[in-house]
Design a protein around this motif. Structure first.
Motif, PDB file in Angstrom:
ATOM      1  N   GLY A 189       3.433  14.976 -12.781  1.00  0.00           N
ATOM      2  CA  GLY A 189       2.518  15.723 -13.648  1.00  0.00           C
ATOM      3  C   GLY A 189       2.515  17.203 -13.312  1.00  0.00           C
ATOM      4  N   PHE A 190       2.517  17.503 -12.030  1.00  0.00           N
ATOM      5  CA  PHE A 190       2.560  18.906 -11.571  1.00  0.00           C
ATOM      6  C   PHE A 190       3.831  19.583 -12.072  1.00  0.00           C
ATOM      7  CE2 PHE A 190       4.039  21.756  -8.058  1.00  0.00           C
ATOM      8  CZ  PHE A 190       3.101  22.766  -8.234  1.00  0.00           C
ATOM      9  N   PHE A 191       4.958  18.903 -11.914  1.00  0.00           N
ATOM     10  CA  PHE A 191       6.245  19.454 -12.344  1.00  0.00           C
ATOM     11  C   PHE A 191       6.262  19.682 -13.853  1.00  0.00           C
ATOM     12  CE2 PHE A 191      10.550  18.705 -13.983  1.00  0.00           C
ATOM     13  CZ  PHE A 191      11.212  19.766 -13.387  1.00  0.00           C
ATOM     14  N   LEU A 192       5.838  18.676 -14.621  1.00  0.00           N
ATOM     15  CA  LEU A 192       5.842  18.803 -16.082  1.00  0.00           C
ATOM     16  C   LEU A 192       4.881  19.887 -16.554  1.00  0.00           C
ATOM     17  CD1 LEU A 192       6.003  15.028 -17.066  1.00  0.00           C
ATOM     18  CD2 LEU A 192       7.843  16.731 -17.231  1.00  0.00           C
ATOM     19  N   PHE A 193       3.722  19.956 -15.947  1.00  0.00           N
ATOM     20  CA  PHE A 193       2.747  20.988 -16.303  1.00  0.00           C
ATOM     21  C   PHE A 193       3.327  22.371 -16.039  1.00  0.00           C
ATOM     22  CE2 PHE A 193      -0.849  23.783 -15.464  1.00  0.00           C
ATOM     23  CZ  PHE A 193      -1.659  23.520 -16.562  1.00  0.00           C
ATOM     24  N   LYS A 194       3.916  22.514 -14.868  1.00  0.00           N
ATOM     25  CA  LYS A 194       4.494  23.799 -14.476  1.00  0.00           C
ATOM     26  C   LYS A 194       5.640  24.212 -15.401  1.00  0.00           C
ATOM     27  CE  LYS A 194       6.849  25.484 -10.565  1.00  0.00           C
ATOM     28  NZ  LYS A 194       7.358  25.253  -9.274  1.00  0.00           N
ATOM     29  N   LYS A 195       6.427  23.230 -15.814  1.00  0.00           N
ATOM     30  CA  LYS A 195       7.622  23.519 -16.598  1.00  0.00           C
ATOM     31  C   LYS A 195       7.343  23.692 -18.091  1.00  0.00           C
ATOM     32  CE  LYS A 195      12.323  21.985 -17.254  1.00  0.00           C
ATOM     33  NZ  LYS A 195      13.364  22.432 -16.394  1.00  0.00           N
ATOM     34  N   TYR A 196       6.444  22.874 -18.651  1.00  0.00           N
ATOM     35  CA  TYR A 196       6.304  22.831 -20.104  1.00  0.00           C
ATOM     36  C   TYR A 196       5.004  23.395 -20.667  1.00  0.00           C
ATOM     37  CZ  TYR A 196      10.444  19.930 -19.907  1.00  0.00           C
ATOM     38  OH  TYR A 196      11.709  19.470 -19.674  1.00  0.00           O
ATOM     39  N   VAL A 197       4.021  23.581 -19.859  1.00  0.00           N
ATOM     40  CA  VAL A 197       2.759  24.123 -20.376  1.00  0.00           C
ATOM     41  C   VAL A 197       2.777  25.628 -20.186  1.00  0.00           C
ATOM     42  CG1 VAL A 197       0.251  24.109 -20.139  1.00  0.00           C
ATOM     43  CG2 VAL A 197       1.530  21.978 -19.919  1.00  0.00           C
ATOM     44  N   ASP A 198       2.593  26.319 -21.302  1.00  0.00           N
ATOM     45  CA  ASP A 198       2.664  27.778 -21.275  1.00  0.00           C
ATOM     46  C   ASP A 198       1.308  28.363 -20.863  1.00  0.00           C
ATOM     47  OD1 ASP A 198       3.793  30.289 -21.551  1.00  0.00           O
ATOM     48  OD2 ASP A 198       3.241  30.432 -23.673  1.00  0.00           O
ATOM     49  N   ILE A 199       0.972  28.123 -19.621  1.00  0.00           N
ATOM     50  CA  ILE A 199      -0.268  28.662 -19.075  1.00  0.00           C
ATOM     51  C   ILE A 199      -0.021  28.927 -17.600  1.00  0.00           C
ATOM     52  CG2 ILE A 199      -1.211  26.384 -18.596  1.00  0.00           C
ATOM     53  CD1 ILE A 199      -3.986  27.472 -19.139  1.00  0.00           C
TER      54      ILE A 199
ATOM     55  N   ASN B 202       0.815  -1.211   0.000  1.00  0.00           N
ATOM     56  CA  ASN B 202       0.000   0.000   0.000  1.00  0.00           C
ATOM     57  C   ASN B 202       0.852   1.266   0.000  1.00  0.00           C
ATOM     58  OD1 ASN B 202      -2.965  -0.623   0.019  1.00  0.00           O
ATOM     59  ND2 ASN B 202      -2.182  -2.084   1.503  1.00  0.00           N
ATOM     60  N   LEU B 203       2.006   1.222   0.663  1.00  0.00           N
ATOM     61  CA  LEU B 203       2.930   2.359   0.593  1.00  0.00           C
ATOM     62  C   LEU B 203       3.441   2.547  -0.827  1.00  0.00           C
ATOM     63  CD1 LEU B 203       5.078   2.190   3.857  1.00  0.00           C
ATOM     64  CD2 LEU B 203       3.499   4.001   3.173  1.00  0.00           C
ATOM     65  N   ALA B 204       3.728   1.443  -1.500  1.00  0.00           N
ATOM     66  CA  ALA B 204       4.187   1.522  -2.893  1.00  0.00           C
ATOM     67  C   ALA B 204       3.113   2.164  -3.770  1.00  0.00           C
ATOM     68  CB  ALA B 204       4.559   0.136  -3.403  1.00  0.00           C
ATOM     69  N   ARG B 205       1.869   1.785  -3.552  1.00  0.00           N
ATOM     70  CA  ARG B 205       0.766   2.413  -4.306  1.00  0.00           C
ATOM     71  C   ARG B 205       0.716   3.911  -4.028  1.00  0.00           C
ATOM     72  NH1 ARG B 205      -3.602  -2.101  -2.780  1.00  0.00           N
ATOM     73  NH2 ARG B 205      -2.974  -3.658  -4.303  1.00  0.00           N
ATOM     74  N   GLY B 206       0.879   4.268  -2.772  1.00  0.00           N
ATOM     75  CA  GLY B 206       0.862   5.680  -2.404  1.00  0.00           C
ATOM     76  C   GLY B 206       2.015   6.449  -3.017  1.00  0.00           C
ATOM     77  N   LEU B 207       3.195   5.848  -3.003  1.00  0.00           N
ATOM     78  CA  LEU B 207       4.357   6.513  -3.593  1.00  0.00           C
ATOM     79  C   LEU B 207       4.236   6.606  -5.105  1.00  0.00           C
ATOM     80  CD1 LEU B 207       7.202   5.067  -1.365  1.00  0.00           C
ATOM     81  CD2 LEU B 207       6.196   7.356  -1.287  1.00  0.00           C
ATOM     82  N   LEU B 208       3.654   5.597  -5.730  1.00  0.00           N
ATOM     83  CA  LEU B 208       3.405   5.655  -7.169  1.00  0.00           C
ATOM     84  C   LEU B 208       2.435   6.797  -7.480  1.00  0.00           C
ATOM     85  CD1 LEU B 208       3.705   4.508 -10.029  1.00  0.00           C
ATOM     86  CD2 LEU B 208       1.812   2.954  -9.498  1.00  0.00           C
ATOM     87  N   TRP B 209       1.352   6.869  -6.721  1.00  0.00           N
ATOM     88  CA  TRP B 209       0.377   7.943  -6.916  1.00  0.00           C
ATOM     89  C   TRP B 209       1.038   9.305  -6.708  1.00  0.00           C
ATOM     90  CZ3 TRP B 209      -3.575   9.826  -9.129  1.00  0.00           C
ATOM     91  CH2 TRP B 209      -4.189  10.969  -8.650  1.00  0.00           C
ATOM     92  N   LEU B 210       1.816   9.444  -5.646  1.00  0.00           N
ATOM     93  CA  LEU B 210       2.506  10.702  -5.369  1.00  0.00           C
ATOM     94  C   LEU B 210       3.458  11.044  -6.514  1.00  0.00           C
ATOM     95  CD1 LEU B 210       3.162  13.056  -3.423  1.00  0.00           C
ATOM     96  CD2 LEU B 210       4.925  11.587  -2.428  1.00  0.00           C
ATOM     97  N   SER B 211       4.195  10.066  -7.006  1.00  0.00           N
ATOM     98  CA  SER B 211       5.131  10.297  -8.106  1.00  0.00           C
ATOM     99  C   SER B 211       4.403  10.771  -9.361  1.00  0.00           C
ATOM    100  CB  SER B 211       5.909   9.025  -8.431  1.00  0.00           C
ATOM    101  OG  SER B 211       6.664   8.625  -7.334  1.00  0.00           O
ATOM    102  N   LEU B 212       3.294  10.120  -9.682  1.00  0.00           N
ATOM    103  CA  LEU B 212       2.521  10.521 -10.856  1.00  0.00           C
ATOM    104  C   LEU B 212       1.959  11.929 -10.697  1.00  0.00           C
ATOM    105  CD1 LEU B 212       0.592   7.212 -11.617  1.00  0.00           C
ATOM    106  CD2 LEU B 212       2.463   8.209 -12.942  1.00  0.00           C
ATOM    107  N   LEU B 213       1.414  12.204  -9.537  1.00  0.00           N
ATOM    108  CA  LEU B 213       0.812  13.508  -9.287  1.00  0.00           C
ATOM    109  C   LEU B 213       1.866  14.609  -9.282  1.00  0.00           C
ATOM    110  CD1 LEU B 213      -1.989  14.688  -8.689  1.00  0.00           C
ATOM    111  CD2 LEU B 213      -1.461  14.481  -6.277  1.00  0.00           C
ATOM    112  N   VAL B 214       2.944  14.405  -8.567  1.00  0.00           N
ATOM    113  CA  VAL B 214       3.997  15.414  -8.474  1.00  0.00           C
ATOM    114  C   VAL B 214       4.734  15.535  -9.810  1.00  0.00           C
ATOM    115  CG1 VAL B 214       6.192  15.953  -7.339  1.00  0.00           C
ATOM    116  CG2 VAL B 214       4.236  15.251  -5.981  1.00  0.00           C
TER     117      VAL B 214
END
Length: 191
Positions: A28-38, A14-26
């Motif tokens: 995505g947040f990082f990529l959106f912030k860095k590469y999306v011009d909005i 369950n920790l692995a699931r949580g860390l996977l979810w956190l990795s995907l969310l963070v």
């Protein structure tokens, strides 16, 4: 509390699931912030400038089994860019989540014999009941630290007449999740 192999595997999975979810969310947040011009903060301005609305949505989500992941609200807390503001918001979010679990515990404790609760338990979080009977109080810690629905598990725990003091103590591990996840989000935001 001694952790045997089966409990460790359950926690680790369950920790692995949580860390996977956190990795995907963070991630995505990082990529959106860095590469999306909005300017996502401008886009979200009608909501994020109303903290009471955000806290109300978050509180409702936490009582209703974490419909919206707390990490999204942690990201909202980054808006000022100040560590003290962010830490205050994360602490408040953790307190709200802990209290939502306590509300869930009380709902389970006092509504367990109602027809509504029985139907709700069977349809929504009955699958976690086998873990409760198999792992006992350990399930509270796992739900507090992982993506298992903390409020739903708290309802189940309350419905089996679990001692409130022990519940309150084990549920404190919820704060650990918030502090670790908040740290990761803060660091990724600084990149």
């Amino acid at each position: 509390m001694k952790i045997d192999k089966e409990k460790f595997i359950f926690l680790a999975r369950n920790l692995a699931r949580g860390l996977l979810w956190l990795s995907l969310l963070v991630g995505g947040f990082f990529l959106f912030k860095k590469y999306v011009d909005i300017n996502y903060l401008e886009w979200l301005k009608p909501v994020y400038e109303k903290p009471l609305l955000v806290y109300a949505i978050y509180s409702l989500s936490e009582v209703l089994f974490g419909i919206i992941p707390p990490e999204i609200f942690m990201m909202w807390g980054l808006r000022s860019g100040k560590m003290t503001d962010y830490a205050t918001i994360v602490i408040l979010l953790a307190i709200i989540s802990y209290l939502a679990g306590c509300i869930g515990f009380l709902i389970g404790r006092y509504l367990e014999n109602t027809q509504f609760f029985k139907i709700f338990k069977n349809k929504v979080f009955g699958k976690y009941e086998k873990y409760l009977f198999h792992f006992g109080s350990f399930i509270i810690i796992v739900a507090a630290l992982t993506p298992l629905p903390f409020s739903g598990v708290s309802m189940l725990v309350g419905s089996v007449e679990f001692p409130p003091r022990k519940y309150l103590l084990f549920a404190l591990s919820r704060f650990l999740r918030f502090f670790v996840y908040a740290y990761v989000i803060w660091e990724v935001n600084a990149l």
